[in-house]
Design an enzyme around this catalytic site. Structure first.
Site, PDB file in Angstrom:
ATOM      1  N   GLU A 116      39.337 -10.137  -3.948  1.00  0.00           N
ATOM      2  CA  GLU A 116      39.776 -11.490  -4.313  1.00  0.00           C
ATOM      3  C   GLU A 116      40.988 -11.468  -5.237  1.00  0.00           C
ATOM      4  O   GLU A 116      41.318 -12.497  -5.838  1.00  0.00           O
ATOM      5  CB  GLU A 116      38.627 -12.269  -4.969  1.00  0.00           C
ATOM      6  CG  GLU A 116      37.328 -12.344  -4.178  1.00  0.00           C
ATOM      7  CD  GLU A 116      37.453 -13.086  -2.860  1.00  0.00           C
ATOM      8  OE1 GLU A 116      38.549 -13.598  -2.553  1.00  0.00           O
ATOM      9  OE2 GLU A 116      36.454 -13.133  -2.123  1.00  0.00           O
ATOM     10  N   HIS A 139      35.294 -15.018 -11.328  1.00  0.00           N
ATOM     11  CA  HIS A 139      34.577 -15.541 -10.161  1.00  0.00           C
ATOM     12  C   HIS A 139      33.158 -14.983 -10.169  1.00  0.00           C
ATOM     13  O   HIS A 139      32.957 -13.813 -10.484  1.00  0.00           O
ATOM     14  CB  HIS A 139      35.311 -15.116  -8.882  1.00  0.00           C
ATOM     15  CG  HIS A 139      34.498 -15.280  -7.637  1.00  0.00           C
ATOM     16  ND1 HIS A 139      34.068 -16.511  -7.190  1.00  0.00           N
ATOM     17  CD2 HIS A 139      34.011 -14.378  -6.749  1.00  0.00           C
ATOM     18  CE1 HIS A 139      33.370 -16.349  -6.076  1.00  0.00           C
ATOM     19  NE2 HIS A 139      33.312 -15.067  -5.789  1.00  0.00           N
ATOM     20  N   HIS A 141      28.705 -15.929  -8.714  1.00  0.00           N
ATOM     21  CA  HIS A 141      27.800 -16.654  -7.817  1.00  0.00           C
ATOM     22  C   HIS A 141      26.600 -17.190  -8.608  1.00  0.00           C
ATOM     23  O   HIS A 141      25.467 -16.756  -8.394  1.00  0.00           O
ATOM     24  CB  HIS A 141      27.296 -15.714  -6.713  1.00  0.00           C
ATOM     25  CG  HIS A 141      28.364 -14.993  -5.948  1.00  0.00           C
ATOM     26  ND1 HIS A 141      28.144 -13.811  -5.267  1.00  0.00           N
ATOM     27  CD2 HIS A 141      29.681 -15.288  -5.744  1.00  0.00           C
ATOM     28  CE1 HIS A 141      29.265 -13.409  -4.675  1.00  0.00           C
ATOM     29  NE2 HIS A 141      30.219 -14.272  -4.954  1.00  0.00           N
ATOM     30  N   GLU A 169      27.003 -32.598 -23.257  1.00  0.00           N
ATOM     31  CA  GLU A 169      28.227 -31.883 -23.618  1.00  0.00           C
ATOM     32  C   GLU A 169      29.189 -31.649 -22.456  1.00  0.00           C
ATOM     33  O   GLU A 169      30.347 -31.283 -22.677  1.00  0.00           O
ATOM     34  CB  GLU A 169      27.857 -30.521 -24.212  1.00  0.00           C
ATOM     35  CG  GLU A 169      27.064 -30.661 -25.484  1.00  0.00           C
ATOM     36  CD  GLU A 169      27.415 -29.609 -26.513  1.00  0.00           C
ATOM     37  OE1 GLU A 169      27.656 -28.468 -26.090  1.00  0.00           O
ATOM     38  OE2 GLU A 169      27.463 -29.944 -27.702  1.00  0.00           O
ATOM     39  N   HIS A 210      29.529 -20.603  -1.775  1.00  0.00           N
ATOM     40  CA  HIS A 210      29.867 -19.216  -2.124  1.00  0.00           C
ATOM     41  C   HIS A 210      29.730 -18.983  -3.636  1.00  0.00           C
ATOM     42  O   HIS A 210      28.993 -18.101  -4.047  1.00  0.00           O
ATOM     43  CB  HIS A 210      31.298 -18.894  -1.651  1.00  0.00           C
ATOM     44  CG  HIS A 210      31.754 -17.513  -1.998  1.00  0.00           C
ATOM     45  ND1 HIS A 210      32.552 -16.748  -1.175  1.00  0.00           N
ATOM     46  CD2 HIS A 210      31.540 -16.744  -3.095  1.00  0.00           C
ATOM     47  CE1 HIS A 210      32.782 -15.575  -1.733  1.00  0.00           C
ATOM     48  NE2 HIS A 210      32.179 -15.544  -2.910  1.00  0.00           N
TER      49      HIS A 210
HETATM   50  O1  2HA Z   1      33.982  -9.417  -4.852  1.00  0.00           O
HETATM   51  O2  2HA Z   1      32.293 -12.089  -4.871  1.00  0.00           O
HETATM   52  O3  2HA Z   1      33.965 -13.208  -3.159  1.00  0.00           O
HETATM   53  C1  2HA Z   1      32.818  -9.900  -4.275  1.00  0.00           C
HETATM   54  C2  2HA Z   1      32.894 -11.360  -4.120  1.00  0.00           C
HETATM   55  C3  2HA Z   1      33.720 -11.875  -3.040  1.00  0.00           C
HETATM   56 ZN    ZN Z   2      32.184 -14.124  -4.314  1.00  0.00          ZN
END
Ligand code: 2HA
Ligand code: ZN
Length: 271
Positions: A116, A139, A141, A169, A210
């Protein structure tokens, strides 16, 4: 030379990756972080004339040429960053051609930057245009944020509004709201470009079904943004199947934003 493993930026990166792993936001190789090291004198830690490898970027990052990033590796697990930083992390400098990265440290086992990285660099470029002190793109999840993606419309006004209503908040922490992208193929320049476009107005961008992207000046600020969204999403998921008998009204959200003096998305409220 100073020991790079004891540098503030490295310790922050290692601790944050472990923390995110333990929160369940970064299973297996999920998630990635990039840290623009513009505030550090790297020559205290590294011989900056020694390039270990040159790695093609696959797009033009000219505005960032000469800039160095500490970044998580492709296919690497957040779980392992703290115990094995030299294999799981790398420091790269964007080359003078703007389309390659010079590896200065790390990725010892032949690895490379996260898949990414285009989305990260494009997001850095977009955020730096808005705030020259932006340093972090993150990033991950997060569980409840992702769960909410399946039961709530993927509309940024509605999504932001629902999050704002979940904790008092929220509107103060992310008054700029949350951008939302539909499901898209990850790892591509296209999702990177779409993310960067959203990053022109948001510091938080949901990747539909995602995960989430966050950007900020510091690791704490960026982590805190995602943490606050995740907390709100958790409350949403805990309450969404129950009859709701109380809520924070738009008038109250407005009152909060005005009292704390934040510049909020007025168009996301109906008052
Ligand atoms: O790098 O989360 O979006 C692993 C991820 C891809
Ligand atoms: Zn990811």
């Amino acid at each position: 030379m100073k020991n790079i493993l004891e540098s503030r930026f490295m310790v922050e990166m290692m601790k944050t990756a472990s923390n995110m792993y333990r929160l369940g936001w970064d299973e297996r190789n999920g998630g990635n972080i990039s840290y623009l090291l513009a505030d550090y004198d790297l020559s205290l830690y590294l011989d900056l004339s020694k390039v270990e490898r040159v790695i093609p970027l696959g797009f033009d990052a000219s505005p960032l040429k000469g800039q160095c990033f500490l970044v998580t590796g492709s296919g690497k697990y957040f779980k392992n960053v703290e115990t094995d930083p030299e294999n799981n992390l790398g420091i790269v400098r964007i080359g003078e051609d703007g389309v390659s990265a010079e590896l200065l440290w790390g990725f010892k086992d032949g690895g490379r930057m996260t898949s990414e990285f285009p989305a990260h660099l494009m997001s850095h470029m977009a955020r730096l245009e808005k705030d020259e002190e932006n340093r972090i793109v993150m990033h991950c999840h997060p569980t409840y944020t992702l769960a909410m993606n399946y039961v709530h419309p993927l509309d940024e006004k509605e999504f932001t509004h629902s999050l704002w209503q979940m904790c008092t908040e929220c509107i103060v922490v992310f008054p700029d709201g949350v951008g939302v992208l539909p499901w898209m193929l990850c790892g591509t320049n296209e999702i990177g470009e779409a993310t960067a476009e959203k990053m022109k107005t948001f510091r938080l961008v949901i990747w539909g079904m995602h995960g989430i992207y966050g950007a900020g000046k510091t690791m704490d600020e960026t982590f805190g943004l995602i943490e606050t969204v995740e907390k709100a999403a958790e409350i949403y998921m805990l309450t969404s199947s129950l009859p709701r008998i109380n809520t924070i009204s738009d008038d109250q959200l407005k009152e909060l934003a005005e009292y704390f003096g934040v510049k909020y998305r007025k168009d996301f409220l109906s008052c």
